[in-house]
Design a protein around this motif. Sequence first.
Motif, PDB file in Angstrom:
ATOM      1  N   ALA A 174       0.855  -0.870   0.024  1.00 23.55           N
ATOM      2  CA  ALA A 174      -0.215   0.113   0.364  1.00 23.55           C
ATOM      3  C   ALA A 174       0.537   1.605   0.325  1.00 23.55           C
ATOM      4  O   ALA A 174       0.961   2.718  -0.854  1.00 23.55           O
ATOM      5  CB  ALA A 174      -0.846  -0.581   1.294  1.00 23.55           C
ATOM      6  N   ARG A 175       2.236   1.379   0.401  1.00 13.14           N
ATOM      7  CA  ARG A 175       3.044   2.288   0.546  1.00 13.14           C
ATOM      8  C   ARG A 175       3.957   2.791  -0.559  1.00 13.14           C
ATOM      9  O   ARG A 175       3.324   3.824  -0.594  1.00 13.14           O
ATOM     10  CB  ARG A 175       3.596   2.150   1.821  1.00 13.14           C
ATOM     11  N   VAL A 176       4.186   2.079  -1.132  1.00 16.03           N
ATOM     12  CA  VAL A 176       4.460   1.928  -2.527  1.00 16.03           C
ATOM     13  C   VAL A 176       3.561   2.476  -3.509  1.00 16.03           C
ATOM     14  O   VAL A 176       3.816   3.192  -3.997  1.00 16.03           O
ATOM     15  CB  VAL A 176       5.165   0.806  -2.815  1.00 16.03           C
ATOM     16  N   GLN A 177       2.165   2.174  -3.497  1.00 18.04           N
ATOM     17  CA  GLN A 177       1.437   2.479  -4.186  1.00 18.04           C
ATOM     18  C   GLN A 177       0.813   3.649  -3.991  1.00 18.04           C
ATOM     19  O   GLN A 177       1.007   5.068  -4.756  1.00 18.04           O
ATOM     20  CB  GLN A 177       0.103   1.450  -4.840  1.00 18.04           C
ATOM     21  N   ARG A 178       1.114   4.188  -2.235  1.00 21.38           N
ATOM     22  CA  ARG A 178       0.397   5.406  -2.189  1.00 21.38           C
ATOM     23  C   ARG A 178       1.829   6.175  -3.084  1.00 21.38           C
ATOM     24  O   ARG A 178       1.656   7.154  -3.654  1.00 21.38           O
ATOM     25  CB  ARG A 178       0.759   5.881  -1.383  1.00 21.38           C
ATOM     26  N   ALA A 179       3.059   6.001  -3.144  1.00 24.51           N
ATOM     27  CA  ALA A 179       4.151   6.765  -3.298  1.00 24.51           C
ATOM     28  C   ALA A 179       4.041   6.697  -4.847  1.00 24.51           C
ATOM     29  O   ALA A 179       3.938   8.230  -4.914  1.00 24.51           O
ATOM     30  CB  ALA A 179       5.392   6.537  -2.749  1.00 24.51           C
ATOM     31  N   ILE A 180       3.404   6.130  -5.294  1.00 20.77           N
ATOM     32  CA  ILE A 180       3.290   5.997  -6.669  1.00 20.77           C
ATOM     33  C   ILE A 180       2.579   6.539  -7.425  1.00 20.77           C
ATOM     34  O   ILE A 180       2.986   7.905  -7.967  1.00 20.77           O
ATOM     35  CB  ILE A 180       3.458   4.912  -7.947  1.00 20.77           C
ATOM     36  N   VAL A 181       1.609   7.186  -6.690  1.00 21.59           N
ATOM     37  CA  VAL A 181       0.559   8.223  -6.743  1.00 21.59           C
ATOM     38  C   VAL A 181       0.827   9.550  -6.565  1.00 21.59           C
ATOM     39  O   VAL A 181       0.506  10.636  -7.604  1.00 21.59           O
ATOM     40  CB  VAL A 181      -1.125   7.631  -5.962  1.00 21.59           C
TER      41      VAL A 181
ATOM     42  N   PRO B  90      12.357  16.805  -3.056  1.00 19.29           N
ATOM     43  CA  PRO B  90      13.163  15.583  -1.890  1.00 19.29           C
ATOM     44  C   PRO B  90      12.914  14.253  -2.608  1.00 19.29           C
ATOM     45  O   PRO B  90      11.156  14.101  -2.028  1.00 19.29           O
ATOM     46  CB  PRO B  90      13.873  16.673  -1.773  1.00 19.29           C
ATOM     47  N   MET B  91      13.371  12.967  -2.533  1.00 19.69           N
ATOM     48  CA  MET B  91      12.770  11.677  -2.158  1.00 19.69           C
ATOM     49  C   MET B  91      12.235  12.373  -0.582  1.00 19.69           C
ATOM     50  O   MET B  91      11.224  11.048  -0.128  1.00 19.69           O
ATOM     51  CB  MET B  91      13.794  10.702  -1.699  1.00 19.69           C
ATOM     52  N   LYS B  92      12.672  12.449   0.474  1.00 22.19           N
ATOM     53  CA  LYS B  92      12.219  13.329   2.118  1.00 22.19           C
ATOM     54  C   LYS B  92      10.736  13.596   1.785  1.00 22.19           C
ATOM     55  O   LYS B  92       9.868  13.052   2.530  1.00 22.19           O
ATOM     56  CB  LYS B  92      13.058  14.466   2.304  1.00 22.19           C
ATOM     57  N   ALA B  93      10.271  14.099   0.367  1.00 23.24           N
ATOM     58  CA  ALA B  93       9.147  14.456   0.527  1.00 23.24           C
ATOM     59  C   ALA B  93       8.200  14.056   0.037  1.00 23.24           C
ATOM     60  O   ALA B  93       7.036  13.537   0.600  1.00 23.24           O
ATOM     61  CB  ALA B  93       8.690  15.623  -0.726  1.00 23.24           C
ATOM     62  N   VAL B  94       8.526  12.509  -0.601  1.00 23.65           N
ATOM     63  CA  VAL B  94       7.660  11.446  -1.319  1.00 23.65           C
ATOM     64  C   VAL B  94       7.648  10.534   0.087  1.00 23.65           C
ATOM     65  O   VAL B  94       6.392   9.891   1.227  1.00 23.65           O
ATOM     66  CB  VAL B  94       8.453  10.822  -1.902  1.00 23.65           C
ATOM     67  N   ALA B  95       8.760  10.708   0.874  1.00 21.94           N
ATOM     68  CA  ALA B  95       8.809   9.752   1.872  1.00 21.94           C
ATOM     69  C   ALA B  95       7.826   9.950   3.637  1.00 21.94           C
ATOM     70  O   ALA B  95       6.736   9.571   3.846  1.00 21.94           O
ATOM     71  CB  ALA B  95       9.552   9.208   2.742  1.00 21.94           C
ATOM     72  N   LYS B  96       7.514  11.709   3.420  1.00 22.65           N
ATOM     73  CA  LYS B  96       6.641  12.696   4.546  1.00 22.65           C
ATOM     74  C   LYS B  96       5.633  11.878   3.979  1.00 22.65           C
ATOM     75  O   LYS B  96       4.475  11.822   5.087  1.00 22.65           O
ATOM     76  CB  LYS B  96       7.130  13.603   4.553  1.00 22.65           C
ATOM     77  N   ALA B  97       4.742  12.480   3.013  1.00 23.32           N
ATOM     78  CA  ALA B  97       3.633  12.160   2.583  1.00 23.32           C
ATOM     79  C   ALA B  97       3.510  11.099   2.162  1.00 23.32           C
ATOM     80  O   ALA B  97       2.100  10.774   2.840  1.00 23.32           O
ATOM     81  CB  ALA B  97       3.643  12.025   0.809  1.00 23.32           C
TER      82      ALA B  97
ATOM     83  N   GLY C 207       3.566   8.530   4.797  1.00 24.17           N
ATOM     84  CA  GLY C 207       3.989   8.731   5.832  1.00 24.17           C
ATOM     85  C   GLY C 207       5.676   7.299   6.592  1.00 24.17           C
ATOM     86  O   GLY C 207       4.615   6.733   7.381  1.00 24.17           O
ATOM     87  N   THR C 208       6.408   7.558   5.745  1.00 22.81           N
ATOM     88  CA  THR C 208       7.744   6.375   5.892  1.00 22.81           C
ATOM     89  C   THR C 208       8.884   8.011   6.259  1.00 22.81           C
ATOM     90  O   THR C 208       8.539   9.012   6.038  1.00 22.81           O
ATOM     91  CB  THR C 208       7.699   5.905   5.553  1.00 22.81           C
ATOM     92  N   ASN C 209      10.345   6.866   6.156  1.00 21.03           N
ATOM     93  CA  ASN C 209      11.471   7.819   6.274  1.00 21.03           C
ATOM     94  C   ASN C 209      11.946   6.948   4.812  1.00 21.03           C
ATOM     95  O   ASN C 209      11.494   6.308   4.288  1.00 21.03           O
ATOM     96  CB  ASN C 209      12.482   7.627   7.142  1.00 21.03           C
ATOM     97  N   PRO C 210      13.042   8.499   3.632  1.00 21.10           N
ATOM     98  CA  PRO C 210      13.630   7.947   2.881  1.00 21.10           C
ATOM     99  C   PRO C 210      14.278   6.416   2.646  1.00 21.10           C
ATOM    100  O   PRO C 210      13.813   5.644   1.817  1.00 21.10           O
ATOM    101  CB  PRO C 210      14.553   8.781   2.621  1.00 21.10           C
ATOM    102  N   ARG C 211      14.535   5.822   4.303  1.00 25.70           N
ATOM    103  CA  ARG C 211      15.256   4.679   3.747  1.00 25.70           C
ATOM    104  C   ARG C 211      14.817   3.474   3.734  1.00 25.70           C
ATOM    105  O   ARG C 211      14.316   2.380   3.345  1.00 25.70           O
ATOM    106  CB  ARG C 211      16.425   4.714   5.381  1.00 25.70           C
ATOM    107  N   GLN C 212      13.748   3.879   4.879  1.00 20.89           N
ATOM    108  CA  GLN C 212      12.664   2.770   4.390  1.00 20.89           C
ATOM    109  C   GLN C 212      11.742   2.527   3.326  1.00 20.89           C
ATOM    110  O   GLN C 212      11.230   1.567   2.879  1.00 20.89           O
ATOM    111  CB  GLN C 212      11.348   2.743   5.525  1.00 20.89           C
TER     112      GLN C 212
END
Length: 354
Positions: free
Chosen positions: A231-238, A249-256, A258-263
Amino acid sequence: MILTEQSPTLTNPLQSIKPDLRVGFVLMNQFTLVPVAGLVDSLRFAADKSFRSEQIHCQWDWMTCDDQQVSASCGMVIYPTKPLNLWAQYDYIVIAGGLLGETRNPPNWLLEALREIHIARVPIIALCSGSFVLGKAGLLNGHRCAVHFTIRDEFCTLFPEATVIMDKSYVDDNGIITCPGGTAIDLASNLIRKHCGALRARKGLEYLLVQDKDKDTERAESSQDTFYEHARVQRAIVFMRANIDQALPMKAVAKAVGTNPRQLHREFVANTQDTPANYWRKLRLDHAKRLLINTSQNVTTIALSSGFSDASHFIVWFKKEYGETPVSYRKRRREVQMLSNEVSQGAFTDDPDL
């Protein structure tokens, strides 16, 4: 002019043009004719300027497992046009199935070859019972796939790790595309739109007397966009698609999501076999390629509207992905169009836009 033995050989200049879309059909014996015909006829209408069925913008080959003729389930005999070669720089490999007697037990070498081209990220299309071949190869485990209602029960029994979809004309899940049958025209239309532009996709629909759906509706109904179970990968793609024009930055995607860039990096690699940065870049490049095809915007405008920081950055990545600069890509397409116009001059002049 009369050619003599001393006359120079005349060659068709269109033969040297690089096509935008190449498809290799592998016809299983007793394949279903209708989806194959719908797919290839759509390619045929998109392939040239007029209606001479010249393979210019699109090319396709007929292949069989033993390089011998096969029969469609209706009895029509088809001869291969090329020896079987799944590595011949095709954009898509199509496994055309039909009667289950031919697709329940495909040869092991074919299964291994399909696994290899999937690892190489060559998209595979299974028509009709071709999904059984992909299932045997293990390529549908954990994937969504469109299956015809008449074979659903047996398919679910044989391949319990696949997620069966019954209400879609086709499903594209990470390069595994399944089409349960029908005409396959909507699948073809979206492939043509992606590689050749909206005008060529519309040309095929018009002359096959098929109504062109609204683009966003069509995507939703046919599951064109890749879907991931995570689900989180799919939300990130959306989120990436919604912000395709933002240099975030990728940090903004991770924050959107609900996770961190490494995870997010770990989850993306596990689900897409790609990093989130590379995945987003490919989305941007694909968006930019469509703008080059369908608009007259300059390269800088396209770069910025595709989320690149500047034109130089965009040009470097475009060339790395597609093997040519944005300018040469657009120029080549225009030259193809002009050359095609010259070849077909005087024919079908009532259709100047197609």
